[in-house]
Motif scaffolding. Structure first.
Motif, PDB file in Angstrom:
ATOM      1  N   GLY A 179      56.358  57.134  30.278  1.00 38.53           N
ATOM      2  CA  GLY A 179      55.656  56.298  31.243  1.00 38.53           C
ATOM      3  C   GLY A 179      54.589  57.103  31.945  1.00 38.53           C
ATOM      4  O   GLY A 179      54.529  58.328  31.842  1.00 38.53           O
ATOM      5  N   ALA A 180      53.715  56.396  32.653  1.00 39.73           N
ATOM      6  CA  ALA A 180      52.628  57.058  33.360  1.00 39.73           C
ATOM      7  C   ALA A 180      52.253  56.240  34.579  1.00 39.73           C
ATOM      8  O   ALA A 180      52.571  55.049  34.680  1.00 39.73           O
ATOM      9  CB  ALA A 180      51.420  57.253  32.447  1.00 39.73           C
TER      10      ALA A 180
ATOM     11  N   VAL B 123      51.144  45.681  49.147  1.00 38.19           N
ATOM     12  CA  VAL B 123      51.873  44.784  48.248  1.00 38.19           C
ATOM     13  C   VAL B 123      52.278  45.593  47.023  1.00 38.19           C
ATOM     14  O   VAL B 123      51.452  46.298  46.424  1.00 38.19           O
ATOM     15  CB  VAL B 123      51.012  43.583  47.829  1.00 38.19           C
ATOM     16  CG1 VAL B 123      51.780  42.699  46.847  1.00 38.19           C
ATOM     17  CG2 VAL B 123      50.582  42.772  49.043  1.00 38.19           C
ATOM     18  N   ARG B 124      53.561  45.487  46.642  1.00 37.83           N
ATOM     19  CA  ARG B 124      54.102  46.256  45.533  1.00 37.83           C
ATOM     20  C   ARG B 124      54.603  45.323  44.441  1.00 37.83           C
ATOM     21  O   ARG B 124      55.284  44.328  44.717  1.00 37.83           O
ATOM     22  CB  ARG B 124      55.241  47.150  46.027  1.00 37.83           C
ATOM     23  CG  ARG B 124      55.884  47.990  44.932  1.00 37.83           C
ATOM     24  CD  ARG B 124      57.068  48.781  45.474  1.00 37.83           C
ATOM     25  NE  ARG B 124      56.655  49.729  46.484  1.00 37.83           N
ATOM     26  CZ  ARG B 124      57.163  49.792  47.716  1.00 37.83           C
ATOM     27  NH1 ARG B 124      58.102  48.939  48.085  1.00 37.83           N
ATOM     28  NH2 ARG B 124      56.742  50.704  48.573  1.00 37.83           N
ATOM     29  N   HIS B 125      54.270  45.664  43.215  1.00 42.50           N
ATOM     30  CA  HIS B 125      54.748  44.953  42.038  1.00 42.50           C
ATOM     31  C   HIS B 125      55.310  45.991  41.075  1.00 42.50           C
ATOM     32  O   HIS B 125      55.114  47.193  41.252  1.00 42.50           O
ATOM     33  CB  HIS B 125      53.604  44.160  41.382  1.00 42.50           C
ATOM     34  CG  HIS B 125      54.050  43.215  40.310  1.00 42.50           C
ATOM     35  ND1 HIS B 125      54.085  43.563  38.977  1.00 42.50           N
ATOM     36  CD2 HIS B 125      54.482  41.933  40.376  1.00 42.50           C
ATOM     37  CE1 HIS B 125      54.523  42.541  38.265  1.00 42.50           C
ATOM     38  NE2 HIS B 125      54.771  41.530  39.087  1.00 42.50           N
ATOM     39  N   ALA B 126      56.018  45.534  40.041  1.00 41.70           N
ATOM     40  CA  ALA B 126      56.616  46.479  39.098  1.00 41.70           C
ATOM     41  C   ALA B 126      55.557  47.337  38.423  1.00 41.70           C
ATOM     42  O   ALA B 126      55.806  48.504  38.108  1.00 41.70           O
ATOM     43  CB  ALA B 126      57.431  45.722  38.051  1.00 41.70           C
ATOM     44  N   ARG B 127      54.350  46.782  38.183  1.00 43.41           N
ATOM     45  CA  ARG B 127      53.319  47.511  37.449  1.00 43.41           C
ATOM     46  C   ARG B 127      52.161  47.983  38.325  1.00 43.41           C
ATOM     47  O   ARG B 127      51.330  48.753  37.853  1.00 43.41           O
ATOM     48  CB  ARG B 127      52.774  46.629  36.326  1.00 43.41           C
ATOM     49  CG  ARG B 127      53.781  46.348  35.217  1.00 43.41           C
ATOM     50  CD  ARG B 127      54.144  47.631  34.466  1.00 43.41           C
ATOM     51  NE  ARG B 127      55.047  47.398  33.351  1.00 43.41           N
ATOM     52  CZ  ARG B 127      54.639  47.145  32.110  1.00 43.41           C
ATOM     53  NH1 ARG B 127      53.352  47.089  31.834  1.00 43.41           N
ATOM     54  NH2 ARG B 127      55.521  46.936  31.152  1.00 43.41           N
TER      55      ARG B 127
ATOM     56  N   ARG C  53      51.151  51.467  37.185  1.00 47.84           N
ATOM     57  CA  ARG C  53      52.246  52.046  36.416  1.00 47.84           C
ATOM     58  C   ARG C  53      52.298  51.405  35.030  1.00 47.84           C
ATOM     59  O   ARG C  53      51.983  50.231  34.869  1.00 47.84           O
ATOM     60  CB  ARG C  53      53.594  51.801  37.097  1.00 47.84           C
ATOM     61  CG  ARG C  53      53.733  52.321  38.510  1.00 47.84           C
ATOM     62  CD  ARG C  53      55.161  52.088  39.009  1.00 47.84           C
ATOM     63  NE  ARG C  53      55.347  52.498  40.384  1.00 47.84           N
ATOM     64  CZ  ARG C  53      55.238  51.696  41.442  1.00 47.84           C
ATOM     65  NH1 ARG C  53      54.933  50.426  41.262  1.00 47.84           N
ATOM     66  NH2 ARG C  53      55.434  52.156  42.658  1.00 47.84           N
ATOM     67  N   THR C  54      52.734  52.197  34.056  1.00 49.23           N
ATOM     68  CA  THR C  54      52.910  51.633  32.718  1.00 49.23           C
ATOM     69  C   THR C  54      54.298  51.060  32.534  1.00 49.23           C
ATOM     70  O   THR C  54      54.554  50.373  31.546  1.00 49.23           O
ATOM     71  CB  THR C  54      52.678  52.703  31.641  1.00 49.23           C
ATOM     72  OG1 THR C  54      53.641  53.758  31.799  1.00 49.23           O
ATOM     73  CG2 THR C  54      51.278  53.275  31.760  1.00 49.23           C
ATOM     74  N   ARG C  55      55.238  51.394  33.440  1.00 54.12           N
ATOM     75  CA  ARG C  55      56.593  50.853  33.325  1.00 54.12           C
ATOM     76  C   ARG C  55      57.230  50.802  34.709  1.00 54.12           C
ATOM     77  O   ARG C  55      56.753  51.409  35.638  1.00 54.12           O
ATOM     78  CB  ARG C  55      57.465  51.703  32.398  1.00 54.12           C
ATOM     79  CG  ARG C  55      57.691  53.116  32.898  1.00 54.12           C
ATOM     80  CD  ARG C  55      58.518  53.930  31.925  1.00 54.12           C
ATOM     81  NE  ARG C  55      59.831  53.358  31.710  1.00 54.12           N
ATOM     82  CZ  ARG C  55      60.885  53.607  32.495  1.00 54.12           C
ATOM     83  NH1 ARG C  55      60.760  54.392  33.540  1.00 54.12           N
ATOM     84  NH2 ARG C  55      62.058  53.080  32.243  1.00 54.12           N
TER      85      ARG C  55
END
Length: 736
Positions: free
Chosen positions: A137-138, A685-689, A734-736
């Motif tokens: 991941g990155a 605001v935060r999301h998984a990616r 993020r990639t993951r």
């Protein structure tokens, strides 16, 4: 904050939530992107009793509970030890300019005896970076802000051989415009311009064997460091008036200077660290930590800090190298007794050159108001113009230590730890002084006396120092059925002596004695309703032969030497710290802390006097110590609101306050650092990616000082003003 406070075998330590940007959603996700933009000053804002100053990397200062020192003298080591990935940094100047991709920061507030690294007299900071992980991941983070702030950070993790070989690459680029105005030519000074990269490999060929290699490089190239004048001595004011030269108003918060030559700082640091872990059996592990550091620094400044060519050029260069080896055998004897046996070796050396050059205005400046007969300006200028003083020096030190630690739990809820350490240090070095660049002048007594006072004589000296110490600690804890934990400890600590990095004379000796400390601490950690928690710690630490910096009162009356190391006979620090973590209704969480510290010189009868007093020696016994705020406090309020599709809306406010203190040993007028309170804020605001955040540092645009120091021993003081209000936006992908 309190939820992460723990008693770790031999010392109380505060774990700060500094987490990397690749972590998956969950408990390890950083609370905000702001938590990743960490430097020395920001680290100190997140807890109590820790103070860090970094006017430039070479002169980093670290203080715990009012005890510690800056590195203005090249012979000075830190009373507060610093390790990075279990490798001790032999100079505080090696403290990272930017902290990134961190896993944790541990603050040990008592003398450190059981490693990693050598024993310390006050405490330690342990920084650990996130190791490679078994996934791919990155993440990329970019920040834009006021004052030309631009920062990019990349973290990439890859599993190269499943379950056997993983790699991690971290890199950053940081830029910010200068925030100090040079009134002489309109330039902006004190910018920030540095880069860093780290490569890690984690190899696990067998289930009971693991190796981790870290390679890192950091580079700085900055127009630094210009300091606003906090106070002019009467002599400087009189000289300026006699020459008809206007000085800028003395204002430590002005962020203004008038300098007629450049300021520049270059720094390169390369490092390599190798961790080897082997499990001989399920109850026995062998650990090896090998570290190497190479640090190069070049800095030159306008030494007179005014727009006259008095001392327009000066600075320092240093090359520091070190390598260390630590071996630990960690095991268990049954279910109630653990042990650790360790051996440690550190070898370090440095070569340095400090110098200054006088300009065509030097003789006029130092003779202004003396009533000399009229003479040709060119003749007067030739007395000092072009004269140089170069002070080369070297130092090499070897440290060896053996230590043993046992942790015993005789009954449920009761634990006892004991540690014993023997340390042996040998140091040798050279100091020298070279005078050159002088023009021929007629043998006028006043001219010859002026040269002798300001340039001195050529000199060479060699010095050696050997120190040994046997130290120990005993710690215990009792946890009740209710979850309330009581803990106490007693220990001694050690910081080796060394060689004064200045060419000294008179009452200042060329070597200085080691610090010997005795520490007592007792505390309680109590759970409260609603998953809240509070802790309180009482402490007292006393140090004999405390190492402090001062000017040399026996040197030239025109420009006294400064930053000489002396031993203070006895000092004491005692106080109380309270920290709490409190969940509140509505997905709010409040972390608070407050510390009271009473740090005093108990026995200091021949302390240096304030320059304006006209006296050489004063009795400071019973007075408060320099760089020791009486009060520190913080409050951190966080809120998280769940949106649709797994998104989170988060926000936070952080406030840190400390009281005022004197920034130098002699306590001259202009050396006092006023109290200050800093407010930071963020919303995002935060999301998984992805994640986006708006943030502000020093939201109220508070005027404050981060450091004050003597420009010379004659009563002129300079100050580094804290950063003005900075606002910006950060984006994390993020990639993951």
């Amino acid at each position: 904050m309190l939820g992460l406070v723990a008693l770790q075998s031999v010392a109380r330590a505060a774990q700060l939530p500094v987490i990397d940007v690749v972590a998956e959603q969950g408990a390890d996700v950083p609370r905000s992107i702001s938590d990743h933009r960490i430097d020395a000053e920001q680290l100190a804002l997140r807890t109590v009793s820790l103070q860090m100053t970094q006017p430039d990397n070479r002169n980093t200062g670290i203080f715990l509970r009012g005890l510690g020192t800056t590195a203005f003298n090249d012979g000075m080591r830190g009373s507060v030890g610093v390790t990075v990935d279990e490798v001790y940094l032999g100079r505080q100047a090696l403290f990272p300019a930017h902290l990134y991709d961190l896993e944790s920061v541990e603050i040990v507030r008592t003398p450190a005896l059981a490693g990693p690294g050598p024993a310390t007299s006050v405490g330690a900071l342990h920084l650990r970076h996130r190791p490679p992980e078994w996934h791919t991941g990155a993440a990329l983070q970019s920040t834009l802000g006021s004052h030309g702030l631009m920062q990019h950070q990349l973290v990439a993790n890859g599993e190269m051989l499943p379950g056997q070989l993983a790699a991690r690459v971290s890199a950053y680029r940081h830029r910010r415009d200068g925030v100090v105005d040079n009134r002489f030519d309109g330039r902006k000074l004190n910018n920030e311009y540095h880069d860093g990269a780290r490569v890690q490999l984690l190899w696990q060929p067998l289930a009971d064997m693991r190796a981790r290699l870290l390679l890192e490089r950091t580079r700085l190239d900055e127009a630094c460091c210009a300091y606003s004048v906090a106070h002019y001595s009467q002599a400087s004011q009189a000289r300026a008036a006699a020459l008809g030269h206007p000085l800028l108003p003395a204002n430590p918060y002005s962020r203004q200077v008038a300098q007629d030559s450049d300021n520049r700082r270059l720094m390169d640091q390369d490092s390599a660290t190798l961790h080897l872990d082997a499990w001989v059996s399920p109850a026995l592990r062998l650990v090896s930590v090998t570290g190497w550091r190479d640090w190069q620094m070049d800095a030159w400044y306008d030494l007179d800090s005014i727009d006259l060519a008095v001392a327009p050029r000066g600075g320092a260069s240093m090359a520091h190298q070190q390598w260390s080896q630590e071996l630990r055998l960690e095991g268990a004897l049954g279910v109630s007794l653990d042990y650790r046996l360790g051996a440690y070796y550190l070898e370090q050396s440095h070569d340095r050159v400090r110098g200054l050059q006088y300009g065509p205005d030097a003789a006029r400046w130092f003779t202004a108001g003396m009533g000399l007969p009229p003479m040709d300006d060119a003749l007067l200028a030739s007395v000092l113009d072009g004269g140089t003083v170069v002070s080369p020096g070297t130092e090499s030190a070897r440290h060896r230590a053996l230590y043993a630690q046992t942790d015993w739990a005789p009954r449920p809820g009761i634990d006892v730890s004991a540690v014993l350490r023997h340390s042996h240090d040998r140091t040798h070095g050279t100091t020298a002084r070279r005078v050159g660049g002088l023009q021929p002048i007629p043998p006028i007594p006043e001219f010859l006396a002026l040269r002798a006072a300001l340039l001195g004589q050529n000199s060479d000296a060699r010095h050696r120092r050997r120190d040994e110490s046997l130290d120990g600690g005993l710690y215990g804890g009792y946890t009740m059925a209710s979850g309330v934990r009581y803990q106490a400890g007693v220990s001694t600590g050690f910081k080796p002596g060394g060689i004064n990095g200045e060419t000294v004379s008179g009452s200042v000796p060329p070597t200085f004695r080691p610090e010997q400390s005795r520490s007592l601490e007792a505390g309680v950690i109590a759970p409260l309703p609603g998953q809240a928690q509070v802790s309180m710690t009482l402490y007292q630490i006393e140090i004999r032969d405390y190492q402090a910096l001062t000017y040399n009162p026996d040197s030239s009356p025109l420009i006294p030497q400064m930053n000489n190391i002396i031993n203070v006979e006895r000092v004491r620090s005692r106080g109380v710290e309270v920290e709490a973590q409190t969940p509140l209704p509505g997905s709010l969480n409040l972390a608070t802390g407050a510390g009271y510290n009473d740090a005093r010189y108990l026995d200091f009868p021949e302390a240096p006097c304030p320059p304006e007093s006209g006296e050489l020696f004063c009795d400071l016994s019973g007075e408060r110590m320099a760089n020791a705020p009486r009060w520190t406090a913080y409050a951190d309020l966080r809120h998280v609101y769940l949106l649709s599709d797994g998104r989170q809306l988060y926000s936070g406010l952080h406030y840190h306050w400390r009281s005022g203190y004197h920034g130098t040993t002699e306590r001259g007028t202009g050396s006092h650092v006023d109290s200050r309170g800093l407010l930071d804020a963020h919303v995002g605001v935060r999301h998984a990616r992805w994640e986006v955040e708006l943030w502000a540092r020093n939201l109220t645009d508070e005027d404050y000082m981060t450091a004050v120091f003597a420009l010379n021993g004659g009563g002129d003081y300079g100050a580094l003003a804290g950063a003005p209000r900075t606002v910006g936006m950060s984006l994390l992908l993020r990639t993951r």
